[in-house]
Design a protein around this motif. Sequence first.
Motif, PDB file in Angstrom:
ATOM      1  N   ALA A   1       4.773  -1.764  17.053  1.00  0.00           N
ATOM      2  CA  ALA A   1       4.316  -3.145  17.026  1.00  0.00           C
ATOM      3  C   ALA A   1       3.168  -3.332  16.079  1.00  0.00           C
ATOM      4  O   ALA A   1       3.036  -4.361  15.415  1.00  0.00           O
ATOM      5  CB  ALA A   1       3.923  -3.581  18.447  1.00  0.00           C
ATOM      6  N   GLU A   2       2.281  -2.325  15.983  1.00  0.00           N
ATOM      7  CA  GLU A   2       1.131  -2.428  15.094  1.00  0.00           C
ATOM      8  C   GLU A   2       1.581  -2.526  13.636  1.00  0.00           C
ATOM      9  O   GLU A   2       1.078  -3.352  12.867  1.00  0.00           O
ATOM     10  CB  GLU A   2       0.241  -1.197  15.276  1.00  0.00           C
ATOM     11  CG  GLU A   2      -0.950  -1.174  14.318  1.00  0.00           C
ATOM     12  CD  GLU A   2      -1.716   0.136  14.393  1.00  0.00           C
ATOM     13  OE1 GLU A   2      -2.664   0.293  13.610  1.00  0.00           O
ATOM     14  OE2 GLU A   2      -1.351   0.992  15.212  1.00  0.00           O
ATOM     15  N   ILE A   3       2.559  -1.692  13.256  1.00  0.00           N
ATOM     16  CA  ILE A   3       3.037  -1.706  11.883  1.00  0.00           C
ATOM     17  C   ILE A   3       3.801  -2.974  11.593  1.00  0.00           C
ATOM     18  O   ILE A   3       3.621  -3.620  10.557  1.00  0.00           O
ATOM     19  CB  ILE A   3       3.933  -0.467  11.619  1.00  0.00           C
ATOM     20  CG1 ILE A   3       3.087   0.792  11.643  1.00  0.00           C
ATOM     21  CG2 ILE A   3       4.664  -0.585  10.294  1.00  0.00           C
ATOM     22  CD1 ILE A   3       3.863   2.069  11.524  1.00  0.00           C
TER      23      ILE A   3
ATOM     24  N   ARG B   1       7.021   7.683   5.957  1.00  0.00           N
ATOM     25  CA  ARG B   1       6.706   8.160   7.306  1.00  0.00           C
ATOM     26  C   ARG B   1       5.325   7.710   7.761  1.00  0.00           C
ATOM     27  O   ARG B   1       5.168   7.160   8.857  1.00  0.00           O
ATOM     28  CB  ARG B   1       6.788   9.692   7.324  1.00  0.00           C
ATOM     29  CG  ARG B   1       6.525  10.317   8.692  1.00  0.00           C
ATOM     30  CD  ARG B   1       6.306  11.814   8.556  1.00  0.00           C
ATOM     31  NE  ARG B   1       5.107  12.104   7.770  1.00  0.00           N
ATOM     32  CZ  ARG B   1       5.042  13.036   6.826  1.00  0.00           C
ATOM     33  NH1 ARG B   1       6.112  13.753   6.522  1.00  0.00           N
ATOM     34  NH2 ARG B   1       3.911  13.257   6.181  1.00  0.00           N
ATOM     35  N   ASP B   2       4.317   7.915   6.917  1.00  0.00           N
ATOM     36  CA  ASP B   2       2.936   7.685   7.349  1.00  0.00           C
ATOM     37  C   ASP B   2       2.523   6.218   7.288  1.00  0.00           C
ATOM     38  O   ASP B   2       1.776   5.747   8.156  1.00  0.00           O
ATOM     39  CB  ASP B   2       1.965   8.516   6.495  1.00  0.00           C
ATOM     40  CG  ASP B   2       2.175  10.008   6.676  1.00  0.00           C
ATOM     41  OD1 ASP B   2       2.867  10.398   7.637  1.00  0.00           O
ATOM     42  OD2 ASP B   2       1.654  10.779   5.846  1.00  0.00           O
ATOM     43  N   ASP B   3       2.978   5.483   6.273  1.00  0.00           N
ATOM     44  CA  ASP B   3       2.536   4.099   6.107  1.00  0.00           C
ATOM     45  C   ASP B   3       3.478   3.080   6.716  1.00  0.00           C
ATOM     46  O   ASP B   3       3.035   2.017   7.162  1.00  0.00           O
ATOM     47  CB  ASP B   3       2.359   3.771   4.614  1.00  0.00           C
ATOM     48  CG  ASP B   3       1.181   4.512   4.001  1.00  0.00           C
ATOM     49  OD1 ASP B   3       0.382   5.086   4.764  1.00  0.00           O
ATOM     50  OD2 ASP B   3       1.068   4.525   2.762  1.00  0.00           O
ATOM     51  N   LEU B   4       4.780   3.385   6.710  1.00  0.00           N
ATOM     52  CA  LEU B   4       5.751   2.412   7.201  1.00  0.00           C
ATOM     53  C   LEU B   4       6.296   2.762   8.577  1.00  0.00           C
ATOM     54  O   LEU B   4       7.062   1.980   9.148  1.00  0.00           O
ATOM     55  CB  LEU B   4       6.913   2.280   6.205  1.00  0.00           C
ATOM     56  CG  LEU B   4       6.532   1.821   4.786  1.00  0.00           C
ATOM     57  CD1 LEU B   4       7.767   1.772   3.895  1.00  0.00           C
ATOM     58  CD2 LEU B   4       5.844   0.466   4.830  1.00  0.00           C
ATOM     59  N   GLY B   5       5.938   3.916   9.105  1.00  0.00           N
ATOM     60  CA  GLY B   5       6.374   4.288  10.445  1.00  0.00           C
ATOM     61  C   GLY B   5       7.856   4.588  10.545  1.00  0.00           C
ATOM     62  O   GLY B   5       8.453   4.471  11.617  1.00  0.00           O
TER      63      GLY B   5
ATOM     64  N   ARG C   1       0.836  -1.217   0.000  1.00  0.00           N
ATOM     65  CA  ARG C   1       0.000   0.000   0.000  1.00  0.00           C
ATOM     66  C   ARG C   1       0.862   1.255   0.000  1.00  0.00           C
ATOM     67  O   ARG C   1       0.515   2.251  -0.641  1.00  0.00           O
ATOM     68  CB  ARG C   1      -0.927  -0.006   1.219  1.00  0.00           C
ATOM     69  CG  ARG C   1      -2.094  -0.964   1.132  1.00  0.00           C
ATOM     70  CD  ARG C   1      -3.166  -0.618   2.149  1.00  0.00           C
ATOM     71  NE  ARG C   1      -2.664  -0.705   3.510  1.00  0.00           N
ATOM     72  CZ  ARG C   1      -2.690  -1.805   4.265  1.00  0.00           C
ATOM     73  NH1 ARG C   1      -3.183  -2.934   3.752  1.00  0.00           N
ATOM     74  NH2 ARG C   1      -2.236  -1.804   5.497  1.00  0.00           N
ATOM     75  N   ALA C   2       1.985   1.223   0.723  1.00  0.00           N
ATOM     76  CA  ALA C   2       2.866   2.387   0.764  1.00  0.00           C
ATOM     77  C   ALA C   2       3.501   2.639  -0.605  1.00  0.00           C
ATOM     78  O   ALA C   2       3.690   3.790  -1.011  1.00  0.00           O
ATOM     79  CB  ALA C   2       3.956   2.171   1.820  1.00  0.00           C
ATOM     80  N   CYS C   3       3.816   1.556  -1.330  1.00  0.00           N
ATOM     81  CA  CYS C   3       4.485   1.699  -2.628  1.00  0.00           C
ATOM     82  C   CYS C   3       3.525   2.069  -3.748  1.00  0.00           C
ATOM     83  O   CYS C   3       3.960   2.646  -4.760  1.00  0.00           O
ATOM     84  CB  CYS C   3       5.205   0.402  -2.991  1.00  0.00           C
ATOM     85  SG  CYS C   3       6.694   0.092  -2.026  1.00  0.00           S
ATOM     86  N   ALA C   4       2.248   1.731  -3.609  1.00  0.00           N
ATOM     87  CA  ALA C   4       1.304   1.913  -4.717  1.00  0.00           C
ATOM     88  C   ALA C   4       1.268   3.348  -5.235  1.00  0.00           C
ATOM     89  O   ALA C   4       1.389   3.567  -6.460  1.00  0.00           O
ATOM     90  CB  ALA C   4      -0.087   1.442  -4.310  1.00  0.00           C
TER      91      ALA C   4
END
Length: 429
Positions: free
Chosen positions: A424-426, A294-298, A267-270
Motif C-alpha cells: 500500500a505504501e508503494i 525489487r527495491d523501488d517498485l516492490g 526514481r527507479a528508472c533514473a
Amino acid sequence: MTISFSAAARSLSLRVLVALALGLGLGGLLASTTTVPDAVVEAVRAVGGLWLSALQMTVAPLVFSALVTGIAAASDAAATGRLAARAVALFIGLVALVAALTLVAIPAILAVWPVNEAGVAALMAGAGGAGEAPTAPEGGFAAWLSSLAPGNPIRAAAEDAMLPLVVFGVFFGFAVTRLPAEQKRSLVGLFEALTAAMITIVRWVLLAAPIGVFALAFVLALRGGIASAGPLLHYIVLAVGACLATLVISYPLAVGVGRAGLARFARACAPVQAVAFSTQSSLACLPVMLERARDDLGISERTAGVVLPMAVAIFRITSPAANLTVALFIAHVSGIQPGFGALVAAGLVSIAVSIATVGLPGQASFFASLAPICLALGVPMELLPLLLAVEVIPDIFRTVGNVTADMAVTSALARGEADEPVSAEIAAV
C-alpha cells in the motif's frame, strides 16, 4: 542471442562519425576552391556504392533467418507460463501501437517542420538523386492484398519484395514452432547458424565502414556543398524525438496500469537510464533494472526475474518508432509520398523486424532493420550509410527508451499477478 554494444562497436561508431565529418569537410572545401574531375568523383562514388551493395547482399537471408529464430524464441518464452505469455502479448501490442502512432505522427511533423529546401536540394544532388526507389504494386488495395502471399518466396527475395518475404518468414517461423522437438531444434539451429554467418559477413563489411562513409560523404559535400549537412542535423533531432516519445507511453503504463506512483517510478528508472545513456546496452542495464524493480517498485524477484530478461531479449519499443522515422525521413527528402498500402506494409515490416533484429550488433541491426522497411515503403536506400554514420547519437536514446519501457511493462505485469501484491505504501506514492 543477447543485445550487446562492445567497446569495439563504440570505437567503430566513433571512426565512422569521424569519417563522415572528414568526408563532408574535405568535399565542401574542394567544392569551394577547385574543380574535381568527374572521373575522380565517379571513382569515389563507386567505392561508396560497392560498400553499400556489400551490406545489401545480406539483408534478405539475415532478416528471414533472424525472423524465424526470433519467433521461435518468443514462442518458447510464451510457453514457459502464464506470466511469460502475458508479457509477450504486451510486448507485441506495444510495438504495434508505437508503429501505428509513428506512421501518423512523423508525416504530420514533417509537413509542419519540413527539411529546408536548400538542404534537400544539396542532399539529393550529392546523393545523385538517391537512386531509383522500388515501385509499389499497382492496382490499389486489391493488388496490394494479393501480393502479401509470395507465389515464389525466392523470387520475392531476389526482387526485394520485402513484405511478402516477411509474411512467408512469419508463417514459416510459427510452423517451425509446431514441429516435434527434435526437428524444431534442428531447424532453429540451422537458422541460428545462418544468422550468425550473415552477422559475420556484416561485421567484415562494417570494418570498411569508415572508408565507405567517407566516400559517400565526400561525394555528397562535393556535389551538394556543405549545406547537405543540414538535413543530417534535422534527422538527428527527429530520430531522437521519436525515441523520447516512447517515454510518453512508458510512464502512463507504469503509473496507470502498474499503479507504481509517478515519483517512485521516475526514481527507479533514473539509475537505469543513466547506465543506458553511458553504455547504449540494454543488457548492461539488466542488473540495475532487477535491483530497482525489487527495491523501488516492490516487484517480486519472480516477476522481475521472468519479465525483465525477456524484455531485454525480445522487446524494443523504440525500434518501430526510430526505424519508421528513418524511412519516412528518406521518403520526405526524396520527394516520395507513400500510399496507404505502402505505409501499412512498412508498419507491418517494422513490427516483424523489431523481433527479428533484437540481439544483433548495433550497426548490423540498423541496416538489417532499415533496409526491409525502406523496401516495403518504396524509398531508396542510398542515404542509409550517411544516417548510419550519425546513428551513434539516436542510439543513446533508443536504449534509454527501451529500458524505461522494460521497467514499465514489468510494473504493469506485476499488477496482474496474484502472488505479486504491491504494498500500500508503494502504490500510494
